[in-house]
Enzyme design. Structure first.
Site, PDB file in Angstrom:
ATOM      1  N   ARG A  22       0.862  -1.192   0.000  1.00  0.00           N
ATOM      2  CA  ARG A  22       0.000   0.000   0.000  1.00  0.00           C
ATOM      3  C   ARG A  22       0.888   1.228   0.000  1.00  0.00           C
ATOM      4  O   ARG A  22       1.892   1.273   0.702  1.00  0.00           O
ATOM      5  CB  ARG A  22      -0.920  -0.017   1.216  1.00  0.00           C
ATOM      6  CG  ARG A  22      -0.199  -0.041   2.568  1.00  0.00           C
ATOM      7  CD  ARG A  22      -1.144  -0.359   3.690  1.00  0.00           C
ATOM      8  NE  ARG A  22      -1.700  -1.704   3.518  1.00  0.00           N
ATOM      9  CZ  ARG A  22      -2.914  -2.028   3.932  1.00  0.00           C
ATOM     10  NH1 ARG A  22      -3.676  -1.127   4.496  1.00  0.00           N
ATOM     11  NH2 ARG A  22      -3.367  -3.251   3.756  1.00  0.00           N
ATOM     12  N   ASP A 137      13.498  11.230  -6.450  1.00  0.00           N
ATOM     13  CA  ASP A 137      12.915  10.610  -5.247  1.00  0.00           C
ATOM     14  C   ASP A 137      13.506   9.213  -5.051  1.00  0.00           C
ATOM     15  O   ASP A 137      12.770   8.272  -4.749  1.00  0.00           O
ATOM     16  CB  ASP A 137      11.383  10.544  -5.415  1.00  0.00           C
ATOM     17  CG  ASP A 137      10.675  10.362  -4.070  1.00  0.00           C
ATOM     18  OD1 ASP A 137       9.489  10.007  -4.090  1.00  0.00           O
ATOM     19  OD2 ASP A 137      11.336  10.556  -3.033  1.00  0.00           O
ATOM     20  N   ASP A 155       8.161   4.283  -9.415  1.00  0.00           N
ATOM     21  CA  ASP A 155       7.487   5.499  -8.970  1.00  0.00           C
ATOM     22  C   ASP A 155       8.182   6.772  -9.413  1.00  0.00           C
ATOM     23  O   ASP A 155       8.930   7.399  -8.653  1.00  0.00           O
ATOM     24  CB  ASP A 155       7.318   5.498  -7.446  1.00  0.00           C
ATOM     25  CG  ASP A 155       6.283   6.542  -7.041  1.00  0.00           C
ATOM     26  OD1 ASP A 155       5.791   6.470  -5.917  1.00  0.00           O
ATOM     27  OD2 ASP A 155       5.977   7.418  -7.872  1.00  0.00           O
ATOM     28  N   THR A 172       9.934  12.269   2.574  1.00  0.00           N
ATOM     29  CA  THR A 172      10.904  12.384   3.651  1.00  0.00           C
ATOM     30  C   THR A 172      12.061  13.276   3.218  1.00  0.00           C
ATOM     31  O   THR A 172      12.418  13.315   2.047  1.00  0.00           O
ATOM     32  CB  THR A 172      11.480  10.997   4.029  1.00  0.00           C
ATOM     33  OG1 THR A 172      12.645  11.222   4.798  1.00  0.00           O
ATOM     34  CG2 THR A 172      11.900  10.215   2.779  1.00  0.00           C
TER      35      THR A 172
HETATM   36  N1  LIG Z   1       5.892  -6.184  -6.097  1.00  0.00           N
HETATM   37  C1  LIG Z   1       5.541  -5.031  -6.779  1.00  0.00           C
HETATM   38  N2  LIG Z   1       5.667  -5.021  -8.116  1.00  0.00           N
HETATM   39  C2  LIG Z   1       5.336  -3.915  -8.794  1.00  0.00           C
HETATM   40  N3  LIG Z   1       4.877  -2.781  -8.203  1.00  0.00           N
HETATM   41  C3  LIG Z   1       4.743  -2.760  -6.871  1.00  0.00           C
HETATM   42  N4  LIG Z   1       4.294  -1.611  -6.285  1.00  0.00           N
HETATM   43  C4  LIG Z   1       4.007  -0.420  -7.059  1.00  0.00           C
HETATM   44  C5  LIG Z   1       5.288   0.342  -7.351  1.00  0.00           C
HETATM   45  C6  LIG Z   1       4.996   1.577  -8.154  1.00  0.00           C
HETATM   46  C7  LIG Z   1       5.463   1.855  -9.395  1.00  0.00           C
HETATM   47  N5  LIG Z   1       5.077   3.055  -9.885  1.00  0.00           N
HETATM   48  C8  LIG Z   1       4.309   3.730  -9.048  1.00  0.00           C
HETATM   49  N6  LIG Z   1       3.825   4.986  -9.371  1.00  0.00           N
HETATM   50  C9  LIG Z   1       3.033   5.687  -8.527  1.00  0.00           C
HETATM   51  O1  LIG Z   1       2.633   5.246  -7.468  1.00  0.00           O
HETATM   52  N7  LIG Z   1       2.705   6.924  -8.986  1.00  0.00           N
HETATM   53  C10 LIG Z   1       1.913   7.837  -8.313  1.00  0.00           C
HETATM   54  C11 LIG Z   1       0.965   7.452  -7.379  1.00  0.00           C
HETATM   55  C12 LIG Z   1       0.210   8.456  -6.774  1.00  0.00           C
HETATM   56  C13 LIG Z   1       0.389   9.808  -7.047  1.00  0.00           C
HETATM   57  C14 LIG Z   1       1.356  10.134  -7.970  1.00  0.00           C
HETATM   58  C15 LIG Z   1       1.603  11.578  -8.287  1.00  0.00           C
HETATM   59  F1  LIG Z   1       0.453  12.067  -8.799  1.00  0.00           F
HETATM   60  F2  LIG Z   1       1.910  12.230  -7.147  1.00  0.00           F
HETATM   61  F3  LIG Z   1       2.577  11.717  -9.152  1.00  0.00           F
HETATM   62  C16 LIG Z   1       2.122   9.183  -8.610  1.00  0.00           C
HETATM   63  S1  LIG Z   1       4.024   2.887  -7.617  1.00  0.00           S
HETATM   64  C17 LIG Z   1       5.067  -3.890  -6.103  1.00  0.00           C
HETATM   65 BR1  LIG Z   1       4.897  -3.873  -4.226  1.00  0.00          BR
END
Ligand SMILES: Nc1ncnc(NCCc2cnc(NC(=O)Nc3cccc(C(F)(F)F)c3)s2)c1Br
Length: 273
Positions: A22, A137, A155, A172
């Site tokens: 999460r 980040d 991300d 952070t």
């Molecule tokens: N085992 C796993 N295998 C694959 N993925 C996993 N987790 C997700 C990793 C992510 C990759 N990219 C992401 N991007 C964002 O969250 N973007 C985001 C989200 C909200 C707001 C914003 C913004 F609006 F603030 F930019 C930008 S989260 C896991 Br655990």
């Protein structure tokens, strides 16, 4: 399985599996795209939350930037879709999960493991900077582990194209270089600083400028109050690399291609295939 083809996806195109994690803005689920049987990670974001945090433009930028990035150490964002209330990110699935959990479990990494991670991150950042993208980040929470144990930067919600400098404060403070903490102009060398912070945290289990109060962390960063604890015992070459990356003057930080040539990396990083 065939590549996840680009098309107008809806939720019906996916079988949803177990929760993977999460984040601040929403949950991530394991999912299978029905046509291709391709396993993906599906991040579910609530429009209301994005609107009240005024970050929609960042999300658009992340999708735009990620659509041009292809690197084995960068987690793919295949695409997105939305419905009435939510936005869904269709992401590459990282089978070995989140690096920060691994770091919590091991407390800190061996010099070989830390150097292997730092080398792969340096290569991924060289690739990004070559495309005028800075991540901004880089921290353990944004690093995932692939099937072969390789690191994947995830991300890009805070990434920007280098021609427009942004002074948005993010998450952070620990990983922010002086110029971002002092909200002055910044460029790709912010990622070199964060890589130095990461390298320190891989080896000691805590970031270098950690302090109880925000204001103390802020002061330690801008003063580059860098101290190496007596335990665990770390090689002087590792300390030398960290000291060349955590430099206040961003133009004096060790360039990423020099990081890859540094003796500590050459002697300790496992060369990936
Ligand atoms: N085992 C796993 N295998 C694959 N993925 C996993 N987790 C997700 C990793 C992510 C990759 N990219 C992401 N991007 C964002 O969250 N973007 C985001 C989200 C909200 C707001 C914003 C913004 F609006 F603030 F930019 C930008 S989260 C896991 Br655990």
């Amino acid at each position: 399985a065939s590549a996840v083809e680009k098309r107008r996806w809806t939720l019906n195109d996916f079988d949803i599996g177990k929760p993977l994690g999460r984040g601040k803005f929403g949950h991530v689920y394991l999912a299978r795209e029905k046509r291709s049987n391709h396993i993906v990670a599906l991040k579910v974001l609530f429009k209301s939350q994005l609107q009240q945090s005024q970050v929609e433009h960042q999300l658009r930028r992340e999708v735009e930037i990620q659509s041009h990035l292809r690197h084995s150490n960068i987690l793919r964002l295949y695409g997105y879709f939305y419905d009435q209330k939510r936005i869904y990110l269709v992401l590459e699935y990282a089978p070995r999960g989140e690096l920060y959990k691994e770091l919590q479990k091991c407390k800190y990494f061996s010099e070989r493991r830390a150097a292997t991670y730092v080398a792969s991150l340096a290569r991924a950042l060289i690739y990004c900077h070559g495309k005028h993208v800075i991540h901004r980040d880089i921290k353990p929470e944004n690093l995932l582990i692939g099937a072969q144990g390789e690191l994947k930067i995830a991300d890009f919600g805070w990434s920007v194209h280098t021609f427009n400098r942004r002074r948005t404060m993010c998450g952070t403070l620990d990983y922010l270089p002086p110029e971002m903490v002092e909200s002055v102009e910044h460029d790709a060398s912010v990622d070199i600083w964060s890589l130095g912070v990461l390298c320190y945290e891989f080896l000691y289990g805590v970031p270098p400028f950690e302090a109880k109060e925000h204001s103390d962390t802020y002061r330690r960063i801008v003063q580059v109050d860098l101290k190496f604890p007596p335990r665990p015992i770390i090689s002087s070459t590792a300390k030398d690399l960290i000291s060349q990356m955590l430099v206040k003057d961003c133009s004096q930080r060790l360039p990423l291609h020099k990081v890859l040539e540094h003796p500590w990396i050459v002697q300790n990083a496992e060369i990936s295939g």
